[in-house]
Design a protein around this motif. Structure first.
Motif, short mmCIF file in Angstrom:
data_model
loop_
_atom_site.label_atom_id
_atom_site.label_comp_id
_atom_site.label_asym_id
_atom_site.label_seq_id
_atom_site.Cartn_x
_atom_site.Cartn_y
_atom_site.Cartn_z
N SER A 219 -0.27 3.02 60.84
CA SER A 219 -0.88 4.23 60.27
C SER A 219 -2.30 3.96 59.81
O SER A 219 -3.19 4.81 59.96
N GLY A 220 -2.57 2.79 59.24
CA GLY A 220 -3.92 2.44 58.84
C GLY A 220 -4.83 2.23 60.03
O GLY A 220 -6.00 2.65 60.02
N VAL A 221 -4.31 1.58 61.06
CA VAL A 221 -5.10 1.41 62.29
C VAL A 221 -5.45 2.77 62.88
O VAL A 221 -6.57 2.99 63.36
N ALA A 227 -11.55 7.48 63.22
CA ALA A 227 -12.97 7.36 62.86
C ALA A 227 -13.81 7.03 64.08
O ALA A 227 -14.89 7.61 64.29
N ALA A 228 -13.32 6.11 64.92
CA ALA A 228 -14.04 5.78 66.14
C ALA A 228 -14.13 6.98 67.07
O ALA A 228 -15.18 7.24 67.68
N LYS A 229 -13.05 7.73 67.17
CA LYS A 229 -13.01 8.89 68.07
C LYS A 229 -14.04 9.94 67.68
O LYS A 229 -14.70 10.53 68.55
N TYR A 230 -14.20 10.16 66.39
CA TYR A 230 -15.08 11.24 65.93
C TYR A 230 -16.47 10.75 65.50
O TYR A 230 -17.27 11.53 64.99
N GLY A 231 -16.76 9.50 65.71
CA GLY A 231 -18.10 8.98 65.41
C GLY A 231 -18.39 8.83 63.94
O GLY A 231 -19.56 8.88 63.52
N THR A 270 -11.09 -1.34 66.74
CA THR A 270 -11.21 0.09 66.46
C THR A 270 -12.67 0.52 66.29
O THR A 270 -13.31 0.94 67.24
N ILE A 271 -13.21 0.36 65.09
CA ILE A 271 -14.53 0.95 64.80
C ILE A 271 -15.70 0.04 65.11
O ILE A 271 -16.84 0.50 65.16
N LEU A 272 -15.45 -1.26 65.33
CA LEU A 272 -16.56 -2.20 65.52
C LEU A 272 -16.32 -3.10 66.74
O LEU A 272 -16.30 -4.33 66.64
N GLN A 279 -20.74 -9.24 60.93
CA GLN A 279 -20.62 -7.80 60.72
C GLN A 279 -19.18 -7.40 60.41
O GLN A 279 -18.94 -6.52 59.58
N LEU A 280 -18.25 -8.02 61.08
CA LEU A 280 -16.84 -7.72 60.82
C LEU A 280 -16.47 -8.07 59.38
O LEU A 280 -15.89 -7.25 58.66
#
Length: 363
Positions: A219-221, A227-231, A270-272, A279-280
């Motif tokens: 669920s957290g992933v 977030a990645a999907k919607y920028g 996911t986002i990065l 950065q991670l």
């Protein structure tokens, strides 16, 4: 969070004008009244808050459990505070209030002067939306309000009224599995980030999410995948390394380190996807519940573990360290689990705050 249960402004348009931004049409009245407009005040904003340093310790504080936030910041030595929580007063509403209390709207006269006093001493605040109570009563704004633009307006108003650069979003319990709410939240983040760029005002968002020692649950992933999907650009993902509720006796220090390490891989997925190792790690935040957490003595984060965790986090490039909660940082209830005003340990007052203060950078 349970995983529990200087200077006043003249409204949104005035706040935006101070940092060189044009007010959105709704703030000027050209599209009718805006429900997020603060009550006008006669005082003038002199300066906005400065961007956050690259590394901060920002313990949570339950705003309903304390008196003056600035006094507590000074007494504890905690320069930065994460403020719990903003939520709507009832399901279906699109207007956030502090703790859902309609007598405490997002206006300069509610906490604004206290925030400015915190800044005068070199600190700042991070308002947080959500938390366990909101997430189990459909009063997190992204669950309560079904209009993405109105959610975005509410976030924008917090940035403008309080002159902050970051908003935290505590998503857990029922909210983390409400996919419609998760998607609305991320779409609103993306809209606000566009608003911030248009008005030359640095805005950023952090997520606070529950975790296992092995990393985020699916669920957290999914929150980060959305977030990645919607920028939506997420500056910081804070994992709640407590309240595991699995019946095991935990090494809270080792489990926090393991969870944070696992998070870096999940951020990459996911986002990065193109981020460097630095950065991670610099997108990682770690939140402990000091002392005995809600589950019980099997999950006790001791004072002896605080400094080693802070040192480990600094050495790995973690961005944010926090704990639940500042008003618990005393020895007032030895042996008691999950208390809101004390942490269940025998300790000097502000002992955890002092250990965490070593994490702060000045740039």
């Amino acid at each position: 969070m349970k995983r529990l249960p200087v200077l006043a402004g003249a409204g949104l348009a005035a706040a935006l004008a101070v940092f060189g931004a044009a007010a959105p049409a709704s703030a000027t009245g050209s599209q009718g009244p805006d429900p997020w407009l603060p009550t006008p005040h006669s005082q003038t904003i002199v300066y906005p808050g400065l961007p956050l340093p690259s590394r901060i310790a920002a313990p949570y504080i339950d705003v309903t459990a304390v008196g003056d936030l600035a006094d507590l910041s000074q007494a504890s030595g905690s320069r930065f505070l994460s403020l719990a929580f903003l939520q709507t007063e009832a399901p279906g509403s699109c207007t956030p209030y502090w703790a859902g209390d309609t007598s405490k709207p997002v206006t300069p006269d509610v906490y604004g002067a206290q925030f400015d006093r915190i800044r005068n001493h070199g600190g700042d605040v991070i308002p947080s939306f959500g938390g366990y109570t909101a997430d189990t009563t459909s009063t997190d704004i992204a669950d309560s309000c079904t209009d993405v633009h109105n959610i975005a307006l509410a976030y924008e108003n917090v940035f403008a009224v309080y002159k902050v650069h970051r908003i935290d979003l505590d998503v857990e319990s029922d909210s983390i599995t409400n996919q419609a709410g998760v998607d609305r939240r991320n779409q609103a983040i993306a809209e606000v980030e566009q608003w911030g760029r248009a008005h030359h005002w640095p805005v950023s968002f952090s997520y606070t999410l529950p975790t296992f020692p092995t990393g985020l649950a699916p669920s957290g992933v999914a929150v980060l995948q959305s977030a990645a999907k919607y920028g939506a650009k997420i500056a910081d993902v804070n994992v709640m390394t407590f309240d595991y509720w699995d019946g095991a006796t935990h090494d809270m220090l080792a489990d926090a380190e393991q969870a944070a390490t696992a998070l870096t891989g999940q951020l990459k997925q996911t986002i990065l996807p193109h981020a460097s190792a630095w950065q991670l790690w610099h997108t990682v935040g770690i939140i402990q519940m000091i002392g005995i957490d809600d589950y019980g003595p099997q999950e006790t984060f001791t004072l002896d573990e605080a400094a080693p965790l802070v040192a480990w986090a600094k050495s790995h490039g973690v961005q944010t360290m926090s704990f639940w909660a500042l008003q618990r940082d005393d020895g007032g209830c030895p042996g008691v689990k999950g208390a809101n005003s004390c942490d269940g340990l025998v300790q000097p007052t502000w002992a955890f705050s002092n250990a965490y203060a070593a994490f702060n950078s000045w740039f």
